[in-house]
Design an enzyme around this catalytic site. Structure first.
Site, PDB file in Angstrom:
ATOM      1  N   HIS A  50       6.858   5.402  10.280  1.00 12.65           N
ATOM      2  CA  HIS A  50       6.912   6.393   9.201  1.00 12.65           C
ATOM      3  C   HIS A  50       5.988   7.542   9.566  1.00 12.65           C
ATOM      4  O   HIS A  50       5.283   7.491  10.582  1.00 12.65           O
ATOM      5  CB  HIS A  50       6.530   5.773   7.858  1.00 12.65           C
ATOM      6  CG  HIS A  50       5.112   5.300   7.769  1.00 12.65           C
ATOM      7  ND1 HIS A  50       4.612   4.277   8.553  1.00 12.65           N
ATOM      8  CD2 HIS A  50       4.077   5.702   6.982  1.00 12.65           C
ATOM      9  CE1 HIS A  50       3.343   4.065   8.245  1.00 12.65           C
ATOM     10  NE2 HIS A  50       2.996   4.935   7.301  1.00 12.65           N
ATOM     11  N   ASP A  85       2.908  -1.134   6.733  1.00 11.07           N
ATOM     12  CA  ASP A  85       2.932  -0.183   5.625  1.00 11.07           C
ATOM     13  C   ASP A  85       4.082  -0.454   4.655  1.00 11.07           C
ATOM     14  O   ASP A  85       5.042   0.308   4.547  1.00 11.07           O
ATOM     15  CB  ASP A  85       2.979   1.246   6.151  1.00 11.07           C
ATOM     16  CG  ASP A  85       1.660   1.669   6.774  1.00 11.07           C
ATOM     17  OD1 ASP A  85       1.163   0.916   7.637  1.00 11.07           O
ATOM     18  OD2 ASP A  85       1.131   2.727   6.409  1.00 11.07           O
ATOM     19  N   ASP A  98      -1.737   8.600  10.119  1.00 13.56           N
ATOM     20  CA  ASP A  98      -2.366   7.563  10.943  1.00 13.56           C
ATOM     21  C   ASP A  98      -1.374   6.847  11.855  1.00 13.56           C
ATOM     22  O   ASP A  98      -1.771   6.017  12.670  1.00 13.56           O
ATOM     23  CB  ASP A  98      -3.129   6.554  10.071  1.00 13.56           C
ATOM     24  CG  ASP A  98      -2.268   5.872   9.030  1.00 13.56           C
ATOM     25  OD1 ASP A  98      -1.249   6.451   8.625  1.00 13.56           O
ATOM     26  OD2 ASP A  98      -2.626   4.753   8.600  1.00 13.56           O
ATOM     27  N   HIS A 114       7.506   1.606   1.019  1.00  7.88           N
ATOM     28  CA  HIS A 114       6.242   2.325   1.119  1.00  7.88           C
ATOM     29  C   HIS A 114       6.360   3.611   0.299  1.00  7.88           C
ATOM     30  O   HIS A 114       7.392   3.862  -0.326  1.00  7.88           O
ATOM     31  CB  HIS A 114       5.925   2.610   2.595  1.00  7.88           C
ATOM     32  CG  HIS A 114       4.506   2.988   2.860  1.00  7.88           C
ATOM     33  ND1 HIS A 114       3.437   2.351   2.270  1.00  7.88           N
ATOM     34  CD2 HIS A 114       3.960   3.946   3.661  1.00  7.88           C
ATOM     35  CE1 HIS A 114       2.313   2.895   2.692  1.00  7.88           C
ATOM     36  NE2 HIS A 114       2.597   3.865   3.533  1.00  7.88           N
ATOM     37  N   HIS A 142       3.303   9.078   8.072  1.00 10.50           N
ATOM     38  CA  HIS A 142       1.931   9.285   7.643  1.00 10.50           C
ATOM     39  C   HIS A 142       1.070   9.558   8.876  1.00 10.50           C
ATOM     40  O   HIS A 142       1.338   9.037   9.965  1.00 10.50           O
ATOM     41  CB  HIS A 142       1.403   8.061   6.890  1.00 10.50           C
ATOM     42  CG  HIS A 142       1.762   8.063   5.435  1.00 10.50           C
ATOM     43  ND1 HIS A 142       1.849   6.917   4.680  1.00 10.50           N
ATOM     44  CD2 HIS A 142       2.059   9.095   4.588  1.00 10.50           C
ATOM     45  CE1 HIS A 142       2.171   7.233   3.436  1.00 10.50           C
ATOM     46  NE2 HIS A 142       2.308   8.544   3.360  1.00 10.50           N
ATOM     47  N   HIS A 164      -3.484  -3.145  11.689  1.00 17.21           N
ATOM     48  CA  HIS A 164      -3.558  -2.080  10.674  1.00 17.21           C
ATOM     49  C   HIS A 164      -4.593  -2.424   9.605  1.00 17.21           C
ATOM     50  O   HIS A 164      -4.309  -2.463   8.416  1.00 17.21           O
ATOM     51  CB  HIS A 164      -2.175  -1.851  10.049  1.00 17.21           C
ATOM     52  CG  HIS A 164      -2.086  -0.582   9.241  1.00 17.21           C
ATOM     53  ND1 HIS A 164      -2.445  -0.508   7.910  1.00 17.21           N
ATOM     54  CD2 HIS A 164      -1.655   0.657   9.570  1.00 17.21           C
ATOM     55  CE1 HIS A 164      -2.246   0.717   7.456  1.00 17.21           C
ATOM     56  NE2 HIS A 164      -1.777   1.452   8.453  1.00 17.21           N
TER      57      HIS A 164
END
Length: 311
Positions: A61, A216, A65, A148, A63, A275
């Site tokens: 995804h 996530d 990070d 998410h 995001h 993570h």
């Protein structure tokens, strides 16, 4: 055999011990990068992996990070001398995101092939140059939509194992020896009015290698069948204890015990947690919460390598 190198095992922001989310799979010298958070290049440099042979980048995804290292990776791959096309796989909107991020790397010496939110398994074969998308391949990649705050997908990486050559079958079918090799690699042979097929010389199907990567997300039921009987289930463990379950629900992440429950219900061989939230300085201290539910649970460390072989 497939090698799994954990490049970054942190979530949210990097720490002195952990770079952000990134994983490198090495299959027959071809490499697949899964996510490229901050610190990915540094981890690859320290692990001496090289950059030129990355054939596929899979993004879970968008995001920061998980993707903030993306432009730098593309640039370094270009500087390493790569000219073969590079495949990018990602969730809904990945095409727009890639176009935005590549504004700062506009002159790449290779083509980007973007596959957005694939709805069916992708099949790749190993060629002399790279991993090539084509039917009947020995490497399969399939995805699952997760839950998410933005579009996010999980990945399965499955290496198929070829059946053994069955000499007795070949002899019984009176197949000339000169064709045995071609039939073993999947070719059909037309000779003197007869058609010889690979099934005439091969034995039963054999179990391959399956690696599942899930991060996530909340622990939705569809994950269980997706990861079923994985040899390695790599899953987020943003929170160590269920004391933080309210945070996990709010932020759409998981605790160690939730990840372990998925592993148990999916009947996987081993669970590798990754993570970790920035406040979790030593995830190994919380490993007991996972092992109460699923014994074969482990904590990932940056630049840890695991090798999987056929049974």
């Amino acid at each position: 055999m497939i090698d799994v190198l954990f490049l970054g095992t942190g979530g949210g922001m990097p720490t002195p011990r952990r770079s952000l989310s990134s994983l490198l799979l090495n299959f027959k010298g071809c490499k697949i990068l899964v996510d490229c958070g901050e610190g990915t290049q540094l981890s690859m440099k320290n692990a001496k992996t090289g950059f030129k042979d990355i054939d596929i980048i899979c993004i879970t995804h968008c995001h920061g990070d998980h993707i903030i290292g993306f432009p730098g990776i593309l640039s370094t791959i270009g500087n390493s001398g790569r000219t073969n096309p590079l495949t990018i796989i990602g969730p809904k909107d990945i095409t727009r995101i890639v176009k935005g991020l590549t504004v700062i790397t506009p002159y790449l010496p290779y083509e980007l092939n973007i596959i957005e939110n694939p709805m069916q398994k992708l099949s790749f074969n190993v060629t002399k140059e790279n991993l090539k998308l084509e039917s009947g391949g020995e490497l399969l990649i399939d995805t699952l939509e997760l839950n998410h705050s933005i579009p996010c997908i999980a990945y399965n990486f499955t290496v198929k194992r070829k059946p053994k050559f069955n000499r007795e079958k070949a002899v019984n079918y009176n197949i000339p020896r000169k064709f045995w090799g071609d039939l073993q690699v999947g070719k059909n042979i037309n000779y003197e009015g007869r058609v010889y097929t690979p099934s005439m010389v091969l034995g039963k199907e054999r179990k391959g290698i399956k690696i599942s990567f899930v991060t996530d997300t909340t622990p939705i039921d569809s994950i269980i069948s997706f990861i079923e009987e994985s040899d390695m289930f790599i899953c987020e463990g943003t929170y160590g204890t269920d004391d933080d379950i309210d945070k996990a629900i709010k932020n759409k992440h998981m605790t160690f015990s939730q990840a372990a429950t998925l592993a148990f219900r999916g009947n996987v061989k081993e669970l590798i947690l990754t993570h970790f939230g920035v406040t979790m300085e030593r995830p190994e201290e919380f490993l007991g919460f996972a092992r109460k539910i699923f014994k074969n649970s482990y904590v990932a460390e940056d630049r840890m390598i695991k090798s999987l072989k056929f049974d």
